[in-house]
Design an enzyme around this catalytic site. Structure first.
Site, mmCIF file in Angstrom:
data_model
loop_
_atom_site.group_PDB
_atom_site.id
_atom_site.type_symbol
_atom_site.label_atom_id
_atom_site.label_comp_id
_atom_site.label_asym_id
_atom_site.label_seq_id
_atom_site.Cartn_x
_atom_site.Cartn_y
_atom_site.Cartn_z
ATOM 1 N N GLY A 52 -5.462 32.182 -12.326
ATOM 2 C CA GLY A 52 -5.211 33.052 -13.489
ATOM 3 C C GLY A 52 -5.310 34.504 -13.055
ATOM 4 N N ASP B 141 -0.793 31.640 -11.294
ATOM 5 C CA ASP B 141 -0.719 31.945 -12.732
ATOM 6 C C ASP B 141 0.530 31.254 -13.281
ATOM 7 O OD1 ASP B 141 -0.843 33.366 -15.336
ATOM 8 O OD2 ASP B 141 -2.252 34.686 -14.303
ATOM 9 N N ASP C 292 -0.127 25.540 -13.493
ATOM 10 C CA ASP C 292 -1.071 25.438 -14.610
ATOM 11 C C ASP C 292 -2.348 24.853 -14.045
ATOM 12 O OD1 ASP C 292 -2.576 24.486 -16.820
ATOM 13 O OD2 ASP C 292 -0.756 24.442 -18.040
ATOM 14 N N LYS D 257 -11.584 35.169 -12.283
ATOM 15 C CA LYS D 257 -12.103 36.382 -12.919
ATOM 16 C C LYS D 257 -11.521 36.501 -14.322
ATOM 17 C CE LYS D 257 -12.120 41.116 -13.373
ATOM 18 N NZ LYS D 257 -11.344 40.954 -14.605
ATOM 19 N N HIS E 93 -13.570 32.347 -19.499
ATOM 20 C CA HIS E 93 -13.897 32.799 -20.866
ATOM 21 C C HIS E 93 -12.788 32.456 -21.868
ATOM 22 C CE1 HIS E 93 -11.954 37.108 -20.638
ATOM 23 N NE2 HIS E 93 -11.095 36.153 -20.409
HETATM 24 C C1 LIG Z 1 -7.475 37.426 -19.198
HETATM 25 S S1 LIG Z 1 -6.250 37.219 -17.994
HETATM 26 C C2 LIG Z 1 -7.190 37.542 -16.498
HETATM 27 C C3 LIG Z 1 -6.341 38.041 -15.373
HETATM 28 C C4 LIG Z 1 -7.068 38.397 -14.087
HETATM 29 N N1 LIG Z 1 -7.850 37.315 -13.558
HETATM 30 C C5 LIG Z 1 -7.928 39.603 -14.313
HETATM 31 O O1 LIG Z 1 -9.133 39.502 -14.366
HETATM 32 O O2 LIG Z 1 -7.355 40.711 -14.473
HETATM 33 C C6 LIG Z 1 -6.072 35.455 -17.923
HETATM 34 C C7 LIG Z 1 -4.914 35.014 -17.056
HETATM 35 O O3 LIG Z 1 -4.957 33.590 -16.978
HETATM 36 C C8 LIG Z 1 -3.648 33.087 -17.051
HETATM 37 N N2 LIG Z 1 -3.737 31.709 -17.554
HETATM 38 C C9 LIG Z 1 -4.150 31.313 -18.788
HETATM 39 N N3 LIG Z 1 -4.125 29.987 -18.872
HETATM 40 C C10 LIG Z 1 -3.715 29.519 -17.660
HETATM 41 C C11 LIG Z 1 -3.486 28.203 -17.136
HETATM 42 N N4 LIG Z 1 -3.674 27.110 -17.886
HETATM 43 N N5 LIG Z 1 -3.088 28.095 -15.849
HETATM 44 C C12 LIG Z 1 -2.876 29.208 -15.083
HETATM 45 N N6 LIG Z 1 -3.063 30.474 -15.529
HETATM 46 C C13 LIG Z 1 -3.469 30.622 -16.813
HETATM 47 C C14 LIG Z 1 -2.927 34.042 -17.989
HETATM 48 O O4 LIG Z 1 -1.539 34.016 -17.824
HETATM 49 C C15 LIG Z 1 -3.552 35.382 -17.587
HETATM 50 O O5 LIG Z 1 -2.799 36.018 -16.585
HETATM 51 O O1 LIG Z 2 -5.412 32.509 -24.808
HETATM 52 C C1 LIG Z 2 -5.989 33.417 -24.157
HETATM 53 C C2 LIG Z 2 -6.064 34.725 -24.649
HETATM 54 C C3 LIG Z 2 -6.723 35.704 -23.932
HETATM 55 C C4 LIG Z 2 -6.807 37.067 -24.406
HETATM 56 C C5 LIG Z 2 -5.841 37.547 -25.250
HETATM 57 C C6 LIG Z 2 -5.885 38.858 -25.694
HETATM 58 C C7 LIG Z 2 -6.907 39.664 -25.303
HETATM 59 O O2 LIG Z 2 -6.921 40.936 -25.776
HETATM 60 C C8 LIG Z 2 -7.896 39.220 -24.459
HETATM 61 C C9 LIG Z 2 -7.837 37.896 -24.006
HETATM 62 O O3 LIG Z 2 -7.325 35.445 -22.755
HETATM 63 C C10 LIG Z 2 -7.229 34.192 -22.230
HETATM 64 C C11 LIG Z 2 -7.785 33.969 -20.955
HETATM 65 O O4 LIG Z 2 -8.446 34.944 -20.312
HETATM 66 C C12 LIG Z 2 -7.689 32.713 -20.369
HETATM 67 O O5 LIG Z 2 -8.246 32.536 -19.166
HETATM 68 C C13 LIG Z 2 -7.062 31.685 -21.041
HETATM 69 C C14 LIG Z 2 -6.507 31.861 -22.282
HETATM 70 C C15 LIG Z 2 -6.576 33.140 -22.896
#
Ligand SMILES: C[S@@+](CC[C@H](N)C(=O)[O-])C[C@H]1O[C@@H](n2cnc3c(N)ncnc32)[C@H](O)[C@@H]1O
Ligand SMILES: O=c1cc(-c2ccc(O)cc2)oc2c(O)c(O)ccc12
Length: 338
Positions: A202, A225, A245, A259, A263
């Site tokens: 992710g 991702d 995924d 990271k 959550h």
């Molecule tokens: C909150 S962001 C965190 C991004 C990065 N790790 C950071 O700290 O800046 C969560 C990321 O997880 C990815 N993500 C969410 N569900 C996922 C899944 N089932 N498999 C792979 N990636 C996923 C989203 O597309 C997003 O880029």
């Molecule tokens: O489904 C999510 C959504 C978030 C999310 C969306 C909007 C924000 O302003 C903060 C967080 O973050 C996620 C995430 O970090 C993850 O690992 C899985 C699902 C989602």
């Protein structure tokens, strides 16, 4: 009985006044958030930063992209922002406005800024689920799904390039505040000693992976991702990107980094993810690096309030921020449930 007695005793006057002031402050909490958003959208912190010295109201107004701003309304907004200590005023023949240490974090040109994080949190689509907290308590759905016709967050974001860019920029800017601590922590604790490959699950635009590769060139980083995320990231010679995924498969590596990822999931899904990560790393010497917020329920830390807010925010999507004990319990459960 005692509590009934208390109900009959009128509050002391100063207690009532304090109570009123507190409730009024909370009722109008939204005014602070949305006026801050207005300041960012008008570009007031950028204008003051570019000018390099305090400016009068009309000097700032001249730089706005609005052709003939309503000066009375603009003045009242600036007055409120000064009250919030986002700008300071310097008295003189004509009052001038200047940035404060807080509003310097709202300057787009600053490498570390909170602009996109503020804009995503205050985006109308992200504020809507706050009106559906009760739907989340009823438990059949999440506030996000209840307020967005059942369309999952990443489906909504993935279909709207502007929204998607804002989301990525917000995550990237948030990460830029913690990468130096992450790199320093890894160096101090020897976390990456003997690690030659790392998968950043992710990992989005790969900001954490890029910092790790730069600091530890012996570590080959791969960001995993969703396909639409990976396809939009410019290619980088130092970091590989793979689409996938996490529930299907995590690419094999000496270490897995997650990271701001776990959550996003409840405990059951987090355990499934932790098991996928275990399968990806060597049974001996494999490493799992989790970088997440720790919620402080006693509220003694400076960031206690925003962390509790982030917990509510993640709750909109079915995720949660965790206390130290909740993290311990989750990791212990994942050790036992395979
Ligand atoms: C909150 S962001 C965190 C991004 C990065 N790790 C950071 O700290 O800046 C969560 C990321 O997880 C990815 N993500 C969410 N569900 C996922 C899944 N089932 N498999 C792979 N990636 C996923 C989203 O597309 C997003 O880029
Ligand atoms: O489904 C999510 C959504 C978030 C999310 C969306 C909007 C924000 O302003 C903060 C967080 O973050 C996620 C995430 O970090 C993850 O690992 C899985 C699902 C989602």
């Amino acid at each position: 009985m005692d509590s009934m007695k208390n109900d009959l005793i009128p509050l002391a006057m100063d207690e009532e006044i304090q109570g009123q002031a507190q409730i009024w402050k909370h009722i109008y909490g939204f005014a602070e958030s949305l006026t801050l958003k207005c300041a960012i959208e008008l570009g007031v912190p950028d204008i003051l930063h570019k000018h390099g010295k305090p400016m009068t109201l009309s000097e700032i107004a001249d730089k706005l992209t609005i052709p003939s701003p309503n000066m009375d309304r603009f003045h009242r907004i600036m007055r409120f922002l000064v009250h919030m200590k986002l700008f300071t005023v310097i008295d003189g023949p004509e009052m001038k406005y200047a940035l404060t240490p807080a509003s310097k974090l709202l300057v787009r040109a600053e490498e570390k800024n909170l602009v996109s994080f503020a804009l995503i949190q205050l985006h109308a689509d992200e504020m809507l689920p706050w009106h559906y907290l009760i739907a989340g308590i009823e438990g059949q759905t999440t506030p996000w799904l209840a307020s967005h016709n059942g369309v999952p967050y990443y489906d909504r974001v993935g279909k709207d390039p502007e929204y998607y860019k804002l989301h990525n920029d917000a995550m990237t800017s948030h990460t830029s505040f913690v990468v130096s601590a992450l790199v320093q922590g890894c160096a101090k604790e020897g976390v990456l000693d003997g690690v030659r490959s790392l998968v950043d699950v992710g990992g989005s635009t790969g900001v954490a992976s890029k910092a790790i590769t730069n600091a530890f060139p012996h570590v080959k980083c791969t960001v995993m991702d969703f396909a639409h995320v990976v396809e939009a990231v410019p290619k980088d010679p130092k970091v590989d990107f793979v689409a996938g995924d996490v529930f299907d498969c995590v690419p094999k590596a000496d270490a897995v980094l997650m990271k701001s990822f776990l959550h996003g999931f409840d405990d059951d899904d987090s355990i499934k993810i932790l098991n996928k990560c275990r399968e990806a790393i060597p049974a001996k010497g494999g490493k799992l690096i989790i970088v997440e917020i720790v919620v402080d329920i006693d509220g003694t830390l400076e960031f206690a309030r925003p962390r509790l807010c982030m917990d509510l925010e993640l709750g909109m999507f079915g995720g949660k921020e965790r206390t130290k004990d909740e993290w311990k319990n989750l990791l212990t459960k994942a050790e036992t449930i395979r």
